[in-house]
Scaffold this motif. Structure first.
Motif, PDB file in Angstrom:
ATOM      1  N   ILE A  19       0.889  -1.170   0.068  1.00 18.49           N
ATOM      2  CA  ILE A  19      -0.010   0.001  -0.075  1.00 18.49           C
ATOM      3  C   ILE A  19       0.908   1.382   0.190  1.00 18.49           C
ATOM      4  CG2 ILE A  19      -2.078  -1.107   1.138  1.00 18.49           C
ATOM      5  CD1 ILE A  19      -1.296   0.022   3.786  1.00 18.49           C
ATOM      6  N   ILE A  20       0.451   2.316  -0.480  1.00 18.62           N
ATOM      7  CA  ILE A  20       1.054   3.597  -0.504  1.00 18.62           C
ATOM      8  C   ILE A  20       0.165   4.395   0.213  1.00 18.62           C
ATOM      9  CG2 ILE A  20       1.496   5.671  -1.871  1.00 18.62           C
ATOM     10  CD1 ILE A  20       2.516   3.818  -4.308  1.00 18.62           C
ATOM     11  N   THR A  21       0.732   5.510   1.020  1.00 19.16           N
ATOM     12  CA  THR A  21      -0.104   6.466   1.795  1.00 19.16           C
ATOM     13  C   THR A  21       0.614   7.821   1.480  1.00 19.16           C
ATOM     14  OG1 THR A  21       1.446   6.441   3.650  1.00 19.16           O
ATOM     15  CG2 THR A  21      -0.581   5.050   3.682  1.00 19.16           C
ATOM     16  N   ASN A  22      -0.124   8.675   1.101  1.00 21.04           N
ATOM     17  CA  ASN A  22       0.283  10.245   0.966  1.00 21.04           C
ATOM     18  C   ASN A  22       1.269  10.054  -0.270  1.00 21.04           C
ATOM     19  OD1 ASN A  22      -1.503  11.050   2.697  1.00 21.04           O
ATOM     20  ND2 ASN A  22       0.048  11.590   4.153  1.00 21.04           N
ATOM     21  N   GLY A  23       1.173   9.096  -1.323  1.00 22.09           N
ATOM     22  CA  GLY A  23       1.973   8.900  -2.506  1.00 22.09           C
ATOM     23  C   GLY A  23       3.307   8.591  -2.201  1.00 22.09           C
ATOM     24  N   LYS A  24       3.610   7.787  -0.978  1.00 16.73           N
ATOM     25  CA  LYS A  24       4.662   7.082  -0.681  1.00 16.73           C
ATOM     26  C   LYS A  24       4.622   5.902  -0.213  1.00 16.73           C
ATOM     27  CE  LYS A  24       9.017   7.977   2.018  1.00 16.73           C
ATOM     28  NZ  LYS A  24       9.608   8.920   3.110  1.00 16.73           N
ATOM     29  N   PHE A  25       5.315   4.825  -0.776  1.00 13.02           N
ATOM     30  CA  PHE A  25       5.314   3.421  -0.252  1.00 13.02           C
ATOM     31  C   PHE A  25       5.563   3.345   1.248  1.00 13.02           C
ATOM     32  CE2 PHE A  25       5.209  -0.984  -0.165  1.00 13.02           C
ATOM     33  CZ  PHE A  25       6.256  -1.503   0.665  1.00 13.02           C
ATOM     34  N   VAL A  26       4.701   2.719   1.941  1.00 13.95           N
ATOM     35  CA  VAL A  26       4.807   2.689   3.342  1.00 13.95           C
ATOM     36  C   VAL A  26       5.108   1.115   3.795  1.00 13.95           C
ATOM     37  CG1 VAL A  26       3.720   3.164   5.688  1.00 13.95           C
ATOM     38  CG2 VAL A  26       3.861   4.929   3.743  1.00 13.95           C
ATOM     39  N   TRP A  57      -2.877   0.827  -3.890  1.00 17.28           N
ATOM     40  CA  TRP A  57      -2.500  -0.411  -3.612  1.00 17.28           C
ATOM     41  C   TRP A  57      -2.105  -1.606  -4.669  1.00 17.28           C
ATOM     42  CZ3 TRP A  57      -5.303  -4.900  -5.070  1.00 17.28           C
ATOM     43  CH2 TRP A  57      -6.459  -4.573  -5.479  1.00 17.28           C
ATOM     44  N   MET A  58      -1.455  -2.588  -4.370  1.00 14.53           N
ATOM     45  CA  MET A  58      -1.269  -3.637  -5.484  1.00 14.53           C
ATOM     46  C   MET A  58      -1.004  -5.000  -4.824  1.00 14.53           C
ATOM     47  SD  MET A  58       2.529  -3.762  -6.991  1.00 14.53           S
ATOM     48  CE  MET A  58       2.522  -2.228  -7.760  1.00 14.53           C
ATOM     49  N   PRO A  59      -1.557  -6.026  -5.411  1.00 13.56           N
ATOM     50  CA  PRO A  59      -1.421  -7.409  -4.883  1.00 13.56           C
ATOM     51  C   PRO A  59       0.159  -7.587  -4.654  1.00 13.56           C
ATOM     52  CG  PRO A  59      -2.834  -7.465  -6.769  1.00 13.56           C
ATOM     53  CD  PRO A  59      -2.192  -5.980  -6.737  1.00 13.56           C
ATOM     54  N   LEU A  60       0.563  -8.286  -3.446  1.00  6.62           N
ATOM     55  CA  LEU A  60       1.819  -8.956  -3.240  1.00  6.62           C
ATOM     56  C   LEU A  60       2.046  -9.855  -4.379  1.00  6.62           C
ATOM     57  CD1 LEU A  60       1.977  -9.105   0.623  1.00  6.62           C
ATOM     58  CD2 LEU A  60       3.145  -7.448  -0.687  1.00  6.62           C
ATOM     59  N   PRO A  61       3.316 -10.202  -4.623  1.00  6.59           N
ATOM     60  CA  PRO A  61       3.580 -11.238  -5.555  1.00  6.59           C
ATOM     61  C   PRO A  61       3.495 -12.458  -5.063  1.00  6.59           C
ATOM     62  CG  PRO A  61       5.493  -9.992  -4.769  1.00  6.59           C
ATOM     63  CD  PRO A  61       4.517  -9.203  -4.149  1.00  6.59           C
ATOM     64  N   LYS A  62       3.263 -13.598  -5.637  1.00  8.49           N
ATOM     65  CA  LYS A  62       3.109 -14.922  -5.102  1.00  8.49           C
ATOM     66  C   LYS A  62       4.428 -15.309  -4.541  1.00  8.49           C
ATOM     67  CE  LYS A  62      -0.727 -16.188  -8.075  1.00  8.49           C
ATOM     68  NZ  LYS A  62      -1.077 -17.288  -8.974  1.00  8.49           N
ATOM     69  N   PRO A  63       4.450 -16.168  -3.519  1.00  5.78           N
ATOM     70  CA  PRO A  63       5.859 -16.616  -3.046  1.00  5.78           C
ATOM     71  C   PRO A  63       6.649 -17.547  -4.232  1.00  5.78           C
ATOM     72  CG  PRO A  63       4.251 -17.527  -1.693  1.00  5.78           C
ATOM     73  CD  PRO A  63       3.727 -16.540  -2.744  1.00  5.78           C
ATOM     74  N   PRO A  64       7.783 -17.702  -4.115  1.00  8.71           N
ATOM     75  CA  PRO A  64       8.609 -18.603  -5.030  1.00  8.71           C
ATOM     76  C   PRO A  64       8.122 -19.920  -4.820  1.00  8.71           C
ATOM     77  CG  PRO A  64      10.277 -17.888  -3.363  1.00  8.71           C
ATOM     78  CD  PRO A  64       8.781 -17.057  -3.119  1.00  8.71           C
ATOM     79  N   GLU A  65       8.230 -20.731  -5.764  1.00 10.20           N
ATOM     80  CA  GLU A  65       7.888 -22.388  -5.692  1.00 10.20           C
ATOM     81  C   GLU A  65       8.944 -22.947  -4.823  1.00 10.20           C
ATOM     82  OE1 GLU A  65       6.957 -24.327  -9.266  1.00 10.20           O
ATOM     83  OE2 GLU A  65       5.900 -22.584 -10.132  1.00 10.20           O
TER      84      GLU A  65
END
Length: 68
Positions: A19-26, A57-65
């Motif tokens: 998630i990003i708050t106020n335009g900065k990744f937090v 916001w953006m989904p977290l990537p899937k973990p490695p296999e």
């Protein structure tokens, strides 16, 4: 993956996202639908984070296999 504005849509409830708050990744967090609130974890910028507005916001990537 692209950042998604909260004005366009919200994530699935209880799905962990970047998630990003106020335009900065937090931090990482998830949206809790019944309360219409975001819950945050692993925040980089902990001072006064409650007062910052989540904008994207953006989904977290899937973990490695698993390795064989």
């Amino acid at each position: 993956m692209e950042w998604i504005s909260v004005k366009d849509r919200l994530p699935q409830p209880n799905e962990w996202d970047s998630i990003i708050t106020n335009g900065k990744f937090v931090c990482w967090g998830h949206f809790y639908e019944p309360e219409k609130k975001w819950y945050r974890d692993a925040c980089r910028e902990v001072e006064d984070i409650k007062n910052k507005r989540i904008t994207h916001w953006m989904p977290l990537p899937k973990p490695p296999e698993k390795e064989k």
